[in-house]
Design an enzyme around this catalytic site. Structure first.
Site, mmCIF file in Angstrom:
data_model
loop_
_atom_site.group_PDB
_atom_site.id
_atom_site.type_symbol
_atom_site.label_atom_id
_atom_site.label_comp_id
_atom_site.label_asym_id
_atom_site.label_seq_id
_atom_site.Cartn_x
_atom_site.Cartn_y
_atom_site.Cartn_z
ATOM 1 N N HIS A 189 0.837 -1.199 0.000
ATOM 2 C CA HIS A 189 0.000 0.000 0.000
ATOM 3 C C HIS A 189 0.873 1.251 0.000
ATOM 4 O O HIS A 189 0.867 2.011 -0.958
ATOM 5 C CB HIS A 189 -0.915 -0.058 1.220
ATOM 6 C CG HIS A 189 -2.007 0.950 1.239
ATOM 7 N ND1 HIS A 189 -2.298 1.788 0.190
ATOM 8 C CD2 HIS A 189 -2.918 1.254 2.209
ATOM 9 C CE1 HIS A 189 -3.328 2.551 0.504
ATOM 10 N NE2 HIS A 189 -3.709 2.247 1.723
ATOM 11 N N ASP A 241 3.526 7.111 -7.247
ATOM 12 C CA ASP A 241 4.762 6.769 -6.541
ATOM 13 C C ASP A 241 6.004 6.838 -7.414
ATOM 14 O O ASP A 241 7.113 6.738 -6.907
ATOM 15 C CB ASP A 241 4.649 5.348 -5.955
ATOM 16 C CG ASP A 241 3.766 5.336 -4.742
ATOM 17 O OD1 ASP A 241 3.724 6.359 -4.059
ATOM 18 O OD2 ASP A 241 3.114 4.304 -4.487
ATOM 19 N N HIS A 294 -1.497 0.510 -12.104
ATOM 20 C CA HIS A 294 -2.378 0.834 -10.980
ATOM 21 C C HIS A 294 -3.646 0.010 -11.115
ATOM 22 O O HIS A 294 -4.116 -0.220 -12.224
ATOM 23 C CB HIS A 294 -2.723 2.329 -10.999
ATOM 24 C CG HIS A 294 -3.293 2.828 -9.713
ATOM 25 N ND1 HIS A 294 -4.625 2.717 -9.409
ATOM 26 C CD2 HIS A 294 -2.698 3.420 -8.655
ATOM 27 C CE1 HIS A 294 -4.824 3.232 -8.215
ATOM 28 N NE2 HIS A 294 -3.684 3.665 -7.724
HETATM 29 N N1 ACO Z 1 5.783 -3.869 -14.357
HETATM 30 C C1 ACO Z 1 5.667 -4.850 -15.289
HETATM 31 N N2 ACO Z 1 4.517 -5.446 -15.606
HETATM 32 C C2 ACO Z 1 3.415 -5.052 -14.963
HETATM 33 C C3 ACO Z 1 3.451 -4.038 -13.985
HETATM 34 C C4 ACO Z 1 4.680 -3.436 -13.698
HETATM 35 N N3 ACO Z 1 4.779 -2.459 -12.783
HETATM 36 N N4 ACO Z 1 2.203 -3.852 -13.502
HETATM 37 C C5 ACO Z 1 1.412 -4.717 -14.142
HETATM 38 N N5 ACO Z 1 2.139 -5.444 -15.037
HETATM 39 C C6 ACO Z 1 1.631 -6.429 -16.000
HETATM 40 C C7 ACO Z 1 1.204 -7.724 -15.298
HETATM 41 O O1 ACO Z 1 2.269 -8.626 -15.236
HETATM 42 C C8 ACO Z 1 0.086 -8.162 -16.183
HETATM 43 O O2 ACO Z 1 0.648 -8.730 -17.359
HETATM 44 P P1 ACO Z 1 -0.030 -10.018 -18.049
HETATM 45 O O3 ACO Z 1 -1.450 -9.592 -18.354
HETATM 46 O O4 ACO Z 1 0.790 -10.294 -19.263
HETATM 47 O O5 ACO Z 1 0.041 -11.113 -17.022
HETATM 48 C C9 ACO Z 1 -0.590 -6.872 -16.612
HETATM 49 O O6 ACO Z 1 0.442 -5.874 -16.544
HETATM 50 C C10 ACO Z 1 -1.772 -6.465 -15.749
HETATM 51 O O7 ACO Z 1 -1.306 -6.331 -14.421
HETATM 52 P P2 ACO Z 1 -2.123 -6.734 -13.110
HETATM 53 O O8 ACO Z 1 -1.153 -7.306 -12.110
HETATM 54 O O9 ACO Z 1 -3.322 -7.530 -13.471
HETATM 55 O O10 ACO Z 1 -2.622 -5.343 -12.619
HETATM 56 P P3 ACO Z 1 -3.211 -5.050 -11.182
HETATM 57 O O11 ACO Z 1 -4.253 -4.025 -11.382
HETATM 58 O O12 ACO Z 1 -3.599 -6.278 -10.468
HETATM 59 O O13 ACO Z 1 -1.945 -4.473 -10.380
HETATM 60 C C11 ACO Z 1 -0.393 -2.995 -9.435
HETATM 61 C C12 ACO Z 1 -1.751 -3.150 -10.142
HETATM 62 C C13 ACO Z 1 -0.342 -3.903 -8.172
HETATM 63 C C14 ACO Z 1 -0.248 -1.550 -8.948
HETATM 64 C C15 ACO Z 1 0.738 -3.373 -10.426
HETATM 65 O O14 ACO Z 1 0.638 -2.581 -11.580
HETATM 66 C C16 ACO Z 1 2.113 -3.238 -9.789
HETATM 67 O O15 ACO Z 1 2.567 -4.163 -9.096
HETATM 68 N N6 ACO Z 1 2.824 -2.084 -10.017
HETATM 69 C C17 ACO Z 1 4.117 -1.862 -9.428
HETATM 70 C C18 ACO Z 1 3.980 -1.485 -7.941
HETATM 71 C C19 ACO Z 1 3.496 -0.060 -7.748
HETATM 72 O O16 ACO Z 1 3.980 0.882 -8.376
HETATM 73 N N7 ACO Z 1 2.537 0.105 -6.807
HETATM 74 C C20 ACO Z 1 1.999 1.431 -6.454
HETATM 75 C C21 ACO Z 1 0.571 1.582 -6.867
HETATM 76 S S1 ACO Z 1 0.017 3.249 -6.472
HETATM 77 C C22 ACO Z 1 -0.357 3.231 -4.805
HETATM 78 O O17 ACO Z 1 -0.635 2.213 -4.211
HETATM 79 C C23 ACO Z 1 -0.344 4.545 -4.036
#
Ligand code: ACO
Length: 449
Positions: free
Chosen positions: A268, A363, A307
């Site tokens: 988070h 972030d 996100h």
């Molecule tokens: N880098 C590389 N690939 C990614 C990333 C990333 N940062 N984020 C998502 N993907 C890919 C996934 O692997 C997935 O690929 P696929 O469909 O081929 O399997 C696709 O994009 C969709 O991703 P999901 O995981 O389904 O997206 P979800 O909505 O569940 O996750 C999340 C969102 C957790 C924020 C994710 O994008 C992530 O881990 N980002 C990096 C961490 C981050 O920056 N978090 C801060 C969020 S802002 C906040 O909380 C204030």
């Protein structure tokens, strides 16, 4: 059949049900009538992590993730960051309207005059180990506040609610700064009522021997904008924790402590710290192509991208970018920014990211700004908690005034054993494995002890 309804046929019985649709949702309780046997409990909705469940009606914050829109009480975040201040936005979130001049003056006066904490709380902080995580100290400090204001448990009392809102917003920066100074073995600094909210926080963090700390206005403004950007984000993990715990009618300090605890988790509040670690690992612009290849091969994650809600540029990330140059004018240039900007450019030119709608989130750049303000990484989440307190309080008050809300109490699908008879320990046989880590042998007493 009503036009605004969902018709469901239960193939187990062949029976059809009409469920009313309101705001694009059906009420989960309407599923309860669906039964095979009249004596059974009835159908429930299964939604681990609430990814598709609206738990409340809210008029505080609107997000359109596909379009990249964020509004508080209908005002776009861009306008609020450009023209408002954090304390004005806090008022807007909590009371629903922008304040008039006299309302604003009273609000700022009240917040400014409640920044001190009881001296006993200072003693309480002294009890933490020198290397205690500042977020752990903040969490305990906010929980402890409830013991100083026992009347806050009158959660229906308008005056008590107002005082809790003022005290929480006013004292959070004080506790945050105490936790920072405790780690460094520095004396705690009291609030300076001549300074604005962000300037006063910088003073409580960084004041040394000078008689009066004069914050750099550009730094104080950038911090105030970051506070506005983090003030609320509707039903995220910590806000849901505040609502859920607050639904038991506990006092708002204890409910907000639950929010701080949720924010403490790396999923988070910890992503900006991970962005800095990633940029340091990349080390130079020349290594970006290799790094992106590793991301595409799933060996790495591009932290600060993607996100759950925004499937477009996070509007908060765009605003932060505008303020970066201002901060670098006032501080030393952070070389990580060059890597960050080039990495963003190349990722946005790459189909892997555009196809998956992965854009920078709030972030991606916030950690670089905090670092330039000389805020250590383990304080990032603490700094997030300061403005988010306004959102937590606003959502807590909305929840308390919502006649549809009750104590939060989800259901479960029970998957365990049933109706077993108790067996005496000497008659049990089962796996030999002892649970828990290997037992340590008791230490031999030290000589002379
Ligand atoms: N880098 C590389 N690939 C990614 C990333 C990333 N940062 N984020 C998502 N993907 C890919 C996934 O692997 C997935 O690929 P696929 O469909 O081929 O399997 C696709 O994009 C969709 O991703 P999901 O995981 O389904 O997206 P979800 O909505 O569940 O996750 C999340 C969102 C957790 C924020 C994710 O994008 C992530 O881990 N980002 C990096 C961490 C981050 O920056 N978090 C801060 C969020 S802002 C906040 O909380 C204030």
């Amino acid at each position: 059949m009503a036009a605004d309804s969902l018709t469901v046929t239960d193939n187990r019985t062949g029976q059809t049900y009409d469920l009313p649709v309101e705001n694009g949702t059906v009420r989960a309780i309407d599923l309860r009538q669906i039964k095979v046997d009249p004596d059974e409990f009835g159908m429930m909705a299964y939604d681990p992590a609430f990814t598709n469940t609206a738990a409340c009606r809210s008029a505080v914050t609107y997000i359109d993730g596909a379009a990249g829109v964020l509004e508080h009480r209908g005002y776009p975040i861009e306008q609020l960051c450009e023209r408002s201040s954090f304390l004005e936005v806090a008022y807007l979130l909590i009371f629903g309207e922008l304040p008039t001049q006299p309302q604003y003056e009273r609000w700022v006066f009240d917040i400014t005059h409640h920044t001190f904490v009881h001296e006993d709380l200072k003693e309480f902080f002294k009890g933490f180990r020198y290397n205690a995580h500042p977020m752990g100290m903040l969490l305990a400090g906010v929980g402890a506040l409830s013991t100083f204001y026992p009347d806050a448990k009158k959660v229906e009392d308008e005056e008590e609610r107002y005082m809790a809102a003022v005290r929480l917003i006013a004292k959070m920066p004080t506790l945050a700064a105490f936790s920072y100074r405790h780690n460094r073995g520095l004396p705690y600094v009291y609030a300076d009522n001549d300074l604005n909210f962000a300037g006063n926080f910088l003073s409580m963090m960084f004041k040394k021997t000078e008689v009066k700390y004069e914050p750099d206005e550009r730094m104080a403004r950038a911090l105030d904008v970051l506070f506005i950007l983090h003030a609320d984000h509707e039903q995220n993990c910590s806000t849901s924790a505040v609502r859920s715990v607050g639904s038991s009618d506990v006092d708002p300090y204890s409910a907000v402590a639950a929010g701080v605890a949720a924010l403490y988790g790396p999923l988070h509040g910890g992503a900006n710290e991970a962005v800095l670690r990633m940029l340091r690992r990349i080390e130079s612009v020349d290594n970006i192509p290799d790094f992106l290849e590793r991301v595409k091969n799933r060996e790495e994650k591009l932290m600060g991208f993607g996100h759950r809600v925004y499937k477009n540029y996070d509007p908060r990330a765009r605003i932060i970018q505008h303020h970066m140059d201002e901060v670098f004018e006032a501080t030393e240039y952070n070389p990580l920014v060059e890597i960050a900007r080039e990495l963003e450019k190349r990722a946005l030119d790459d189909e892997f990211f555009t196809e998956r709608k992965l854009y920078p989130n709030v972030d991606y750049y916030s950690g670089i700004i905090y670092e330039s303000l000389e805020i250590p990484t383990d304080m990032f989440t603490v700094i997030f908690a300061i403005p988010r307190t306004a959102g937590w309080v606003a959502q807590w008050m909305e929840m308390k005034d919502d006649p549809e809300q009750k104590i939060a109490r989800p259901r479960q699908i029970y998957t365990g054993e049933r109706e077993r008879d108790y067996v005496r320990v000497e008659d049990r046989d089962g796996p030999e494995k002892i649970v828990g880590p290997p037992a340590k042998r008791p230490k031999r007493p030290r000589r002379g002890a």
